[in-house]
Design an enzyme around this catalytic site. Sequence first.
Site, mmCIF file in Angstrom:
data_model
loop_
_atom_site.group_PDB
_atom_site.id
_atom_site.type_symbol
_atom_site.label_atom_id
_atom_site.label_comp_id
_atom_site.label_asym_id
_atom_site.label_seq_id
_atom_site.Cartn_x
_atom_site.Cartn_y
_atom_site.Cartn_z
ATOM 1 N N ASN A 156 71.740 50.601 36.930
ATOM 2 C CA ASN A 156 72.628 49.792 36.091
ATOM 3 C C ASN A 156 73.064 48.495 36.764
ATOM 4 O O ASN A 156 73.124 47.437 36.139
ATOM 5 C CB ASN A 156 73.849 50.611 35.658
ATOM 6 C CG ASN A 156 74.665 51.123 36.833
ATOM 7 O OD1 ASN A 156 74.131 51.433 37.895
ATOM 8 N ND2 ASN A 156 75.965 51.227 36.646
ATOM 9 N N GLU B 16 79.300 58.074 44.800
ATOM 10 C CA GLU B 16 80.038 57.487 43.681
ATOM 11 C C GLU B 16 79.258 57.870 42.444
ATOM 12 O O GLU B 16 78.146 57.393 42.225
ATOM 13 C CB GLU B 16 80.159 55.972 43.840
ATOM 14 C CG GLU B 16 81.150 55.348 42.860
ATOM 15 C CD GLU B 16 80.478 54.849 41.593
ATOM 16 O OE1 GLU B 16 80.691 55.478 40.546
ATOM 17 O OE2 GLU B 16 79.755 53.857 41.667
ATOM 18 N N CYS C 281 79.510 52.386 35.675
ATOM 19 C CA CYS C 281 80.244 53.627 35.920
ATOM 20 C C CYS C 281 81.731 53.476 35.623
ATOM 21 O O CYS C 281 82.413 54.461 35.325
ATOM 22 C CB CYS C 281 80.037 54.073 37.359
ATOM 23 S SG CYS C 281 80.481 52.826 38.587
ATOM 24 N N GLU D 84 84.195 53.949 49.720
ATOM 25 C CA GLU D 84 83.581 52.819 50.406
ATOM 26 C C GLU D 84 84.382 51.581 50.070
ATOM 27 O O GLU D 84 85.213 51.572 49.164
ATOM 28 C CB GLU D 84 82.109 52.681 50.034
ATOM 29 C CG GLU D 84 81.272 53.884 50.478
ATOM 30 C CD GLU D 84 79.781 53.710 50.273
ATOM 31 O OE1 GLU D 84 79.287 52.574 50.442
ATOM 32 O OE2 GLU D 84 79.110 54.699 49.951
#
Length: 491
Positions: free
Chosen positions: A160, A259, A293, A472
Amino acid sequence: MATHELRWIRNFVNGSFVEPDVTRGFDNVDPATGRVFARVDEADWSLVDSAVRSARRALHGGWADAPVRERTALLRRVADRIEERFDEFVAAEVADTGKPIVQAREMDVARAVANFRTFADVVAAAGQESFLTDLPGGRRALNYAVRKPLGVVAVIVPWNLPLLLLTWKVAPALACGNAVVVKPSEETPSTASLLAEVLAEVGLPAGAYNVVHGFGAGSAGEFLTAHPGIDGVTFTGSSATGARVMTTVASRVRSVSFELGGKNAAIVFDDVDLEEALTGLTRSVFTNTGQVCLCTERVYVQRRIFDEVAAALVDRARGLLLGDPSDERTTTGPLISQAQRDKVREYFTLAEQAGATVLTGGGVPNLGSALDGGSWIEPTLWTGLSSADRPMREEIFGPVAALMPFDTEEEAISLANDTEYGLASSVWTNDLRRGHRVAQRMNVGMSWVNAWFLRDLRSPFGGVGLSGIGREGGESSLHFYTEPTNVCVPV
């Protein structure tokens, strides 16, 4: 165009591109048209093994011990070189993803430059912990931490935001002295290989950055995560794939940073600046065709303004311009693939079966013969779903959101937190005390107030629950990409 005339996107190992094995290539498809525009060389086990061994040699051949000033200077040269080749990166990103050229230019490639510069600054300024420990008899001991590179890191990035997320991981990994083996998505391989050219141009030691192309199970992804020479895995993608990666590395107890997916909520209170909220919601639901996301898939609106917000958001959705990604006026591109479109359409069916009212969208647009083969879908808004319905509980990853009314602050918080995911949320209100209060009660890694996708790259990024493990960004990245050794000396 015949297959043999297509350009090859090649693997990159030990500082050089590998000649492709034409017996195992796969197609790279333009999502906007459905046309094949390149072939990608799929890495086998032997090539993945070579990449990991190459990374290990680079690590112990001087890269891990290079002075911080040298590593950070190199990162800044990378940022400069991406800027010099900016249009090439934009073109590669648009071809792979089908996203509008304006977005690729202003978000994806610009952010890649920022990632390298930010982590150069973070690592250059990073300090080390030290403690003076009182001992019996008046003596003391000095304890201080020395951070060493984690080692050889597998970097697995999704389709993405392929360049943005690739550089988000590679920049801090290299700044900390690690060597990396990158496995980009099979859907979006181009920019990882283009970045390899840049890193070679600026003088990164051979083997410190490698790229292996392929798929997940039974291909490069599985070969890489299962390799005994990998010291850690950083992965962005679906929760299901993250679980499989964790299972693969569990027996060797390797470090992971995940993630994963999200089913993100927005809460809109009735005292909101309506124009500001509508602009923010339009971005959070429809940016990158909903394939981020952090995108919002659940919108909770206080009842007094529910109808007004719903009608205005429908107008915003219908005002989006789907079309040729190279057209500066285009706001919305296709989904990444026909398979992703099939998935989103399955949720259209599920929503209909659950009794949803389709406010807008719900189908496939007709954009003309040039784009008929692309993976296009209409921006879609629903009402009438319950919190128990699958379209309200499962990540869809498309330009889709369900709207639901609420009455009280407590009800809104309960609805927003009624999910197994916990990546991001947004709260829209003119009462900043309430904004702080509600944002802090969201069970997420990131909670915005009157904003969305506003990022400081020094702040922690990640999720809870099915949305991931670890953080992160800024010093949080340093904690993952390094291992501390405590040194204790009586003084």
